[in-house]
Design an enzyme around this catalytic site. Structure first.
Site, PDB file in Angstrom:
ATOM      1  N   LYS A  13     127.614  -0.755  20.086  1.00  9.68           N
ATOM      2  CA  LYS A  13     126.580  -0.239  20.989  1.00  9.68           C
ATOM      3  C   LYS A  13     126.948   1.144  21.520  1.00  9.68           C
ATOM      4  O   LYS A  13     126.150   2.069  21.467  1.00  9.68           O
ATOM      5  CB  LYS A  13     126.379  -1.190  22.185  1.00  9.68           C
ATOM      6  CG  LYS A  13     125.963  -2.596  21.823  1.00  9.68           C
ATOM      7  CD  LYS A  13     125.738  -3.442  23.050  1.00  9.68           C
ATOM      8  CE  LYS A  13     126.949  -3.654  23.914  1.00  9.68           C
ATOM      9  NZ  LYS A  13     128.033  -4.420  23.301  1.00  9.68           N
ATOM     10  N   ARG A  88     122.327  -8.078  30.490  1.00  9.87           N
ATOM     11  CA  ARG A  88     123.296  -8.933  29.826  1.00  9.87           C
ATOM     12  C   ARG A  88     123.089 -10.391  30.177  1.00  9.87           C
ATOM     13  O   ARG A  88     123.807 -11.250  29.692  1.00  9.87           O
ATOM     14  CB  ARG A  88     124.669  -8.535  30.339  1.00  9.87           C
ATOM     15  CG  ARG A  88     125.644  -8.097  29.305  1.00  9.87           C
ATOM     16  CD  ARG A  88     126.873  -7.735  30.103  1.00  9.87           C
ATOM     17  NE  ARG A  88     127.983  -7.470  29.287  1.00  9.87           N
ATOM     18  CZ  ARG A  88     128.312  -6.260  28.858  1.00  9.87           C
ATOM     19  NH1 ARG A  88     127.584  -5.224  29.151  1.00  9.87           N
ATOM     20  NH2 ARG A  88     129.383  -6.109  28.131  1.00  9.87           N
ATOM     21  N   ARG A 123     140.403  -0.434  19.035  1.00  3.95           N
ATOM     22  CA  ARG A 123     139.571   0.588  19.692  1.00  3.95           C
ATOM     23  C   ARG A 123     140.385   1.453  20.665  1.00  3.95           C
ATOM     24  O   ARG A 123     141.213   0.974  21.413  1.00  3.95           O
ATOM     25  CB  ARG A 123     138.444  -0.085  20.472  1.00  3.95           C
ATOM     26  CG  ARG A 123     137.708   0.903  21.367  1.00  3.95           C
ATOM     27  CD  ARG A 123     136.422   0.367  21.853  1.00  3.95           C
ATOM     28  NE  ARG A 123     136.565  -0.770  22.734  1.00  3.95           N
ATOM     29  CZ  ARG A 123     135.548  -1.435  23.234  1.00  3.95           C
ATOM     30  NH1 ARG A 123     134.324  -1.086  22.931  1.00  3.95           N
ATOM     31  NH2 ARG A 123     135.739  -2.464  24.021  1.00  3.95           N
ATOM     32  N   ARG A 156     141.522  -0.186  26.312  1.00  2.00           N
ATOM     33  CA  ARG A 156     140.967  -0.906  27.449  1.00  2.00           C
ATOM     34  C   ARG A 156     141.752  -2.190  27.715  1.00  2.00           C
ATOM     35  O   ARG A 156     142.180  -2.857  26.786  1.00  2.00           O
ATOM     36  CB  ARG A 156     139.491  -1.246  27.181  1.00  2.00           C
ATOM     37  CG  ARG A 156     138.577  -0.106  27.500  1.00  2.00           C
ATOM     38  CD  ARG A 156     137.159  -0.295  27.055  1.00  2.00           C
ATOM     39  NE  ARG A 156     136.560  -1.591  27.283  1.00  2.00           N
ATOM     40  CZ  ARG A 156     135.284  -1.870  27.019  1.00  2.00           C
ATOM     41  NH1 ARG A 156     134.498  -0.926  26.531  1.00  2.00           N
ATOM     42  NH2 ARG A 156     134.798  -3.063  27.222  1.00  2.00           N
ATOM     43  N   ARG A 167     135.386 -12.819  26.093  1.00  2.00           N
ATOM     44  CA  ARG A 167     134.152 -12.015  26.184  1.00  2.00           C
ATOM     45  C   ARG A 167     133.120 -12.518  25.180  1.00  2.00           C
ATOM     46  O   ARG A 167     131.916 -12.537  25.452  1.00  2.00           O
ATOM     47  CB  ARG A 167     134.468 -10.531  25.941  1.00  2.00           C
ATOM     48  CG  ARG A 167     135.171  -9.902  27.133  1.00  2.00           C
ATOM     49  CD  ARG A 167     135.870  -8.614  26.760  1.00  2.00           C
ATOM     50  NE  ARG A 167     134.952  -7.575  26.344  1.00  2.00           N
ATOM     51  CZ  ARG A 167     135.312  -6.526  25.610  1.00  2.00           C
ATOM     52  NH1 ARG A 167     136.567  -6.384  25.215  1.00  2.00           N
ATOM     53  NH2 ARG A 167     134.429  -5.623  25.276  1.00  2.00           N
TER      54      ARG A 167
HETATM   55  P1  AP5 Z   1     131.885   0.189  20.421  1.00  2.00           P
HETATM   56  O1  AP5 Z   1     130.831   1.185  20.071  1.00  2.00           O
HETATM   57  O2  AP5 Z   1     132.846   0.565  21.516  1.00  2.00           O
HETATM   58  O3  AP5 Z   1     131.228  -1.246  20.705  1.00  2.00           O
HETATM   59  P2  AP5 Z   1     130.432  -1.774  21.965  1.00  2.00           P
HETATM   60  O4  AP5 Z   1     129.376  -2.664  21.422  1.00  2.00           O
HETATM   61  O5  AP5 Z   1     130.000  -0.639  22.850  1.00  2.00           O
HETATM   62  O6  AP5 Z   1     131.584  -2.638  22.635  1.00  2.00           O
HETATM   63  P3  AP5 Z   1     131.993  -2.840  24.150  1.00  2.00           P
HETATM   64  O7  AP5 Z   1     133.266  -3.651  24.112  1.00  2.00           O
HETATM   65  O8  AP5 Z   1     132.077  -1.532  24.897  1.00  2.00           O
HETATM   66  O9  AP5 Z   1     130.876  -3.681  24.697  1.00  2.00           O
HETATM   67  P4  AP5 Z   1     130.929  -4.597  25.868  1.00  2.00           P
HETATM   68  O10 AP5 Z   1     129.515  -4.900  25.976  1.00  2.00           O
HETATM   69  O11 AP5 Z   1     131.855  -5.732  25.804  1.00  2.00           O
HETATM   70  O12 AP5 Z   1     131.627  -3.702  27.021  1.00  2.00           O
HETATM   71  P5  AP5 Z   1     131.046  -2.871  28.246  1.00  2.00           P
HETATM   72  O13 AP5 Z   1     131.812  -1.635  28.353  1.00  2.00           O
HETATM   73  O14 AP5 Z   1     129.557  -2.789  28.176  1.00  2.00           O
HETATM   74  O15 AP5 Z   1     132.696  -0.149  19.074  1.00  2.00           O
HETATM   75  C1  AP5 Z   1     133.823  -1.007  19.107  1.00  2.00           C
HETATM   76  C2  AP5 Z   1     134.904  -0.474  18.143  1.00  2.00           C
HETATM   77  O16 AP5 Z   1     134.386  -0.567  16.807  1.00  2.00           O
HETATM   78  C3  AP5 Z   1     135.261   1.004  18.343  1.00  2.00           C
HETATM   79  O17 AP5 Z   1     136.624   1.180  18.100  1.00  2.00           O
HETATM   80  C4  AP5 Z   1     134.427   1.755  17.289  1.00  2.00           C
HETATM   81  O18 AP5 Z   1     135.054   2.952  16.869  1.00  2.00           O
HETATM   82  C5  AP5 Z   1     134.349   0.725  16.163  1.00  2.00           C
HETATM   83  N1  AP5 Z   1     133.097   0.780  15.417  1.00  2.00           N
HETATM   84  C6  AP5 Z   1     131.863   1.135  15.875  1.00  2.00           C
HETATM   85  N2  AP5 Z   1     130.943   1.066  14.891  1.00  2.00           N
HETATM   86  C7  AP5 Z   1     131.612   0.616  13.784  1.00  2.00           C
HETATM   87  C8  AP5 Z   1     131.211   0.329  12.444  1.00  2.00           C
HETATM   88  N3  AP5 Z   1     129.954   0.484  12.027  1.00  2.00           N
HETATM   89  N4  AP5 Z   1     132.159  -0.114  11.584  1.00  2.00           N
HETATM   90  C9  AP5 Z   1     133.446  -0.282  11.987  1.00  2.00           C
HETATM   91  N5  AP5 Z   1     133.884  -0.008  13.245  1.00  2.00           N
HETATM   92  C10 AP5 Z   1     132.971   0.440  14.128  1.00  2.00           C
HETATM   93  O19 AP5 Z   1     131.379  -3.850  29.456  1.00  2.00           O
HETATM   94  C11 AP5 Z   1     132.716  -4.060  29.871  1.00  2.00           C
HETATM   95  C12 AP5 Z   1     132.746  -5.074  30.997  1.00  2.00           C
HETATM   96  O20 AP5 Z   1     132.014  -4.567  32.136  1.00  2.00           O
HETATM   97  C13 AP5 Z   1     132.088  -6.425  30.699  1.00  2.00           C
HETATM   98  O21 AP5 Z   1     132.957  -7.317  30.040  1.00  2.00           O
HETATM   99  C14 AP5 Z   1     131.748  -6.890  32.131  1.00  2.00           C
HETATM  100  O22 AP5 Z   1     132.876  -7.359  32.801  1.00  2.00           O
HETATM  101  C15 AP5 Z   1     131.295  -5.605  32.808  1.00  2.00           C
HETATM  102  N6  AP5 Z   1     129.841  -5.360  32.643  1.00  2.00           N
HETATM  103  C16 AP5 Z   1     129.260  -4.317  31.989  1.00  2.00           C
HETATM  104  N7  AP5 Z   1     127.919  -4.414  32.014  1.00  2.00           N
HETATM  105  C17 AP5 Z   1     127.642  -5.556  32.695  1.00  2.00           C
HETATM  106  C18 AP5 Z   1     126.436  -6.227  33.040  1.00  2.00           C
HETATM  107  N8  AP5 Z   1     125.223  -5.725  32.676  1.00  2.00           N
HETATM  108  N9  AP5 Z   1     126.512  -7.382  33.723  1.00  2.00           N
HETATM  109  C19 AP5 Z   1     127.706  -7.901  34.107  1.00  2.00           C
HETATM  110  N10 AP5 Z   1     128.895  -7.323  33.825  1.00  2.00           N
HETATM  111  C20 AP5 Z   1     128.871  -6.154  33.127  1.00  2.00           C
END
Ligand code: AP5
Length: 217
Positions: A13, A88, A123, A156, A167
């Site tokens: 994402k 989410r 990552r 992270r 997660r």
């Molecule tokens: P990446 O693009 O970083 O993936 P992502 O889907 O953004 O993953 P996240 O872990 O950031 O999502 P998340 O939803 O768990 O975390 P968030 O920060 O929102 O890609 C991942 C890796 O793969 C990278 O190394 C990239 O280079 C690689 N990659 C990308 N595309 C690829 C491809 N095509 N092929 C191969 N490799 C590839 O949330 C973190 C925390 O915050 C949550 O756990 C929660 O505690 C809190 N939080 C955030 N939002 C909320 C909410 N709305 N409600 C409640 N808690 C929340």
């Protein structure tokens, strides 16, 4: 354009959001980035949720809804935005619906749990901007350094393998039900994207789907 990008943790994402926002000159609103910025700055919000986030748990709905609502009122969001990581839970989706903000399209990226574990355990991120890298799949131009600022990359806390499993469990229980929730209400706005393949191939698939949707409406 007002876009929601959702899918499991590590589905790409953040990577795709960054490319889309660069292309369409719109702000990327990532609730994860907002929370990490609070943690880095040591704010009361950051201190309150740091342990919860490191453990892979979701921040309570009321507080994340309040943070997002405040962010969407900023001037840069008036011409459109991309939401990465919100909503989410069904409660968050209901709050967004009730706010009266009309979303143009919801992009749902799917990737298997197995691939997610490989991606997240490799990552590296640039903390200030949220730009993400992977040494094999999406390497920075210079190892361990952000392409734009030259600052060091970090891993992270919640990318440890045990936390990734947690997660994923929470994703399947709390966030995956949103797919049907959106299908029942906004099927015409939903775009399904298979998240396997190169970063550029997935970006092309998203752009093609957006053009098709535009032409159909
Ligand atoms: P990446 O693009 O970083 O993936 P992502 O889907 O953004 O993953 P996240 O872990 O950031 O999502 P998340 O939803 O768990 O975390 P968030 O920060 O929102 O890609 C991942 C890796 O793969 C990278 O190394 C990239 O280079 C690689 N990659 C990308 N595309 C690829 C491809 N095509 N092929 C191969 N490799 C590839 O949330 C973190 C925390 O915050 C949550 O756990 C929660 O505690 C809190 N939080 C955030 N939002 C909320 C909410 N709305 N409600 C409640 N808690 C929340």
């Amino acid at each position: 354009m007002r876009i929601i990008l959702f899918g499991p943790p590590g589905s790409g994402k953040g990577t795709q959001a960054q490319l889309l926002c660069n292309k369409f000159h719109m702000p990327k609103i990532s609730t994860g980035d907002i929370l990490r910025a609070h943690i880095a700055d040591g704010t009361p919000i950051g201190q309150k949720f740091e342990k919860m986030i490191a453990a892979g748990q979701l921040v309570p709905d009321e507080e994340i809804i309040a943070l997002l609502t405040e962010r969407l009122q900023a001037v840069d969001c008036q011409g459109g935005f991309l939401l990465d990581g919100f909503p989410r839970t069904v409660k968050q989706a209901e709050a967004l619906d009730k706010s009266g903000i009309l979303i143009d399209c919801i992009i749902y990226i799917t990737v298997s749990d197995e691939d997610i574990i490989t991606r997240l355990s490799g990552r590296w991120i640039h903390l200030a901007s949220g730009r993400v890298y992977h040494p094999e799949f999406n390497p920075p131009k210079v190892p361990n350094v952000d392409d734009v600022t030259g600052e060091p990359l970090v891993q992270r806390e919640d990318d440890k393998e045990a936390v990734i499993h947690r997660r994923l469990q929470i994703y399947h229980r709390e966030t995956e039900p949103l797919v049907n929730w959106y299908r029942e209400r906004w099927a015409d706005k939903l775009i399904d994207i298979a998240g396997l393949g190169s970063v550029q191939a997935i970006q092309n698939a998203i752009l093609k789907a957006l053009v098709n949707k535009e032409q159909a409406s």
